[in-house]
Design a protein around this motif. Structure first.
Motif, short mmCIF file in Angstrom:
data_model
loop_
_atom_site.label_atom_id
_atom_site.label_comp_id
_atom_site.label_asym_id
_atom_site.label_seq_id
_atom_site.Cartn_x
_atom_site.Cartn_y
_atom_site.Cartn_z
N THR A 74 36.98 126.04 11.65
CA THR A 74 37.18 124.55 12.19
C THR A 74 38.47 124.10 12.12
OG1 THR A 74 35.98 122.57 12.15
CG2 THR A 74 36.56 123.33 10.17
N SER A 164 31.74 119.98 11.33
CA SER A 164 32.12 120.04 12.75
C SER A 164 31.32 121.01 13.73
CB SER A 164 33.86 120.96 12.80
OG SER A 164 34.71 120.36 11.85
N SER A 168 29.97 118.80 16.94
CA SER A 168 30.35 119.57 18.28
C SER A 168 28.84 119.68 19.02
CB SER A 168 31.00 120.75 18.08
OG SER A 168 30.25 121.81 17.34
N THR A 171 27.62 116.35 20.34
CA THR A 171 28.44 115.95 21.54
C THR A 171 27.89 116.64 22.67
OG1 THR A 171 30.60 115.35 20.26
CG2 THR A 171 30.91 115.74 22.60
N PRO A 338 36.40 117.95 16.82
CA PRO A 338 36.09 118.78 17.91
C PRO A 338 35.74 117.88 19.14
CG PRO A 338 34.37 118.71 16.50
CD PRO A 338 35.39 118.14 15.79
N GLY A 339 35.41 116.63 18.96
CA GLY A 339 35.05 115.89 20.35
C GLY A 339 36.26 115.97 21.16
N GLN A 342 36.52 119.13 23.18
CA GLN A 342 35.30 119.10 24.09
C GLN A 342 35.37 118.26 25.16
OE1 GLN A 342 32.47 118.33 20.76
NE2 GLN A 342 31.00 120.06 21.91
N SER A 354 32.30 121.22 27.22
CA SER A 354 31.86 120.77 25.95
C SER A 354 30.83 121.72 25.35
CB SER A 354 31.05 119.54 26.13
OG SER A 354 30.65 118.97 24.86
N VAL A 357 32.99 124.79 23.89
CA VAL A 357 33.69 124.41 22.40
C VAL A 357 32.62 124.53 21.26
CG1 VAL A 357 34.86 122.74 21.20
CG2 VAL A 357 35.67 123.34 23.49
N ALA A 358 31.42 123.98 21.59
CA ALA A 358 30.15 123.79 20.42
C ALA A 358 29.87 125.30 20.08
CB ALA A 358 29.08 123.30 21.02
#
Length: 499
Positions: A74, A164, A168, A171, A338-339, A342, A354, A357-358
């Motif tokens: 992360t 994290s 993620s 989101t 992380p938002g 994303q 988004s 990335v998650a």
């Protein structure tokens, strides 16, 4: 109350003294080694892609990928975002700087880990606790490091990775952190209590491809906004030295957050790297030291830079002063983490960014949690050499699962603050140790260079160099050392975690 207490402790540990120590030691080692991280780049790559293999058919490159699976976490995504938030774009430059200088620190600590490693129950074990006891003869100091590391990697750091992941996923697809906490705890428990072989093999294959995929996606974002790249590079450099008017007031914070997140991400000097590097079977300690030095480049200069460029090129980031006042707002209503990444990717690649990335963060962070477990378990193995307490291993398993649940549902600020305490404690203890022991590492480097210059495949005989207590290496012939090199590191990692 908890947040205030953690903030006070963090302020003590991450004082300007530790920032100066991280940069100063890296610079000193770089000068002493005549900048090995530049001189030996070709050799680092050669060792990394060495085509030879052991009886199991695994090359040194495959061994490195497992190490990188633990390094890349992360810190490469959320860590870069928080560094920019609290230190401005200039923090990225100082992350690069700590990576460049830290490559020499990584060489020293990983070489020392190899020199003083042991074979315990058929498995290679090593790390700072081992080289502090054997190299410095300070068993009490080794115990302090071992205990601090068990708490740091077993209780404090896993929560950052888990938080994290939860952030993620919430989101990207709206999954509740409570659900994520439960699933992570169950899967982690399944791995560390048994049945890890299939999952570890899966992670070994998937994670390097996810890292490569992440860098490729970042390159696509950069290519689509290529006209902004010179502007971003100029912004990073100017902000790093207070020359950018908007960020001049947070110059000190740029250095502080760049170094803090740089050390968190690449782990150079922190003391985590030697645990994994000690597990590799090589004919000379400097071989693994050089490979680990290059892995710092891969982690920070490639993956962290990919994140930084995506954020800065798209403008999807925030910067705030020490008092919380906004200096720049590019993504309102999104917490640092992380938002940001994303949001940046989602704007460029709607419906894909988004979630990508998650998924990347899920793999990166989860394998790092498993790596933390192994590091903590290695230090319990170190303690159990003297005081046999088999139940400590069970307590660690329960503790790390609890830490994952706690970190998942708590705020990101608290999770990161606890993680910073863990990183800082280990860094203080390990850097002092490698300062005292660095001459041994550089003896190994000079010996390695001399043998290479003579056209030999270097082998290590500590007696010839006047290095004592390197018991694993003593009495072995050249043939034994060469035949045992390039052991299957991934297979060793599987066995270690199963145990």
């Amino acid at each position: 109350m908890m947040n205030e207490f953690v903030a006070v402790v963090n302020g003590i540990i991450w004082s300007k003294a530790l920032i100066a120590l991280c940069l100063g030691v890296g610079l000193y080692f770089s000068i002493r080694s005549r900048f090995l991280q530049l001189r030996h780049v070709r050799e680092m790559i050669r060792l990394m892609f060495d085509g030879k293999s052991s009886d199991s058919g695994v090359s040194s490159f495959q061994a490195l990928t497992m190490t990188l699976a633990g390094r890349v976490g992360t810190g490469n995504i959320a860590g870069v975002a928080t560094a920019i938030t609290f230190g401005g774009p200039g923090a990225v430059f100082w992350m690069w700087m700590v990576a460049f200088l830290g490559a020499s620190s990584a060489f020293v600590e990983s070489t020392l880990g190899q020199v003083y490693k042991e074979k315990i129950n058929g498995q290679y074990r090593g790390g700072p606790a081992f080289y502090i006891e054997k190299g410095l003869g300070m068993k009490w100091y080794a115990w302090i490091f071992a205990i601090a590391t068990i708490f740091a990697t077993g209780l404090l750091l896993p929560g950052v990775q888990a938080n994290s992941i939860a952030s993620s996923l919430e989101t990207a697809v709206g999954i509740s952190p409570n659900v994520t906490a439960g699933v992570l705890a169950v899967v982690l428990g399944f791995i560390i209590f048994g049945g890890v072989k299939r999952i570890a093999t899966f992670a070994e294959i998937v994670v390097p491809f996810m890292a490569l995929g992440y860098i490729i996606v970042a390159c696509v974002v950069i290519a689509l906004n290529i006209e902004q790249l010179p502007v971003v590079l100029k912004l990073i450099v100017k902000s790093a030295f207070g020359a950018e008017a908007a960020y001049g007031a947070i110059l000190g914070l740029a250095i502080e957050w760049g170094v803090k997140r740089g050390v968190y991400s690449n782990e150079a000097g922190q003391g985590t790297g030697p645990h994994a590097s000690s597990a590799a079977a090589v004919s000379h300690p400097a071989k693994q030291g050089l490979v680990q030095g290059f892995s710092v480049y891969v982690d920070t200069l490639f993956v962290c830079s990919a994140t930084a460029f995506m954020l800065l090129i798209t403008g999807q980031y925030n910067v705030q002063a020490a008092d919380g006042q906004a200096i720049y707002t590019g993504v309102a209503g999104v917490a640092a983490g992380p938002g940001y990444v994303q949001t940046a990717l989602e704007n460029v690649m709607p419906g894909f960014g988004s979630i990508f990335v998650a998924v990347a963060l899920l793999f990166f962070a989860f394998t790092t949690i498993v790596a933390y477990y192994y590091i903590a378990e290695t230090n319990i193995a170190y303690i159990n050499r003297t005081v046999s307490r088999p139940w400590l291993g069970f307590l660690l398993k329960i503790g790390i699962m609890a830490a994952v649940v706690y970190g998942t549902v708590k705020t990101a600020d608290l999770a990161w603050a606890l993680g910073d305490i863990g990183v800082g404690l280990m860094a203080w203890l390990n850097i002092i140790a490698i300062i005292l022991l660095h001459k041994t590492a550089f003896k190994c480097l000079r010996d390695y260079e001399a043998q290479k210059a003579a056209g030999k495949d270097p082998v290590f005989h500590p007696e010839k160099l006047g290095i004592k207590n390197a018991h694993y290496w003593e009495g072995k012939t050249d043939e034994e050392l060469l035949s045992s090199s390039l052991t299957n590191l991934a297979e060793q990692d599987t066995k270690r975690v199963e145990s």
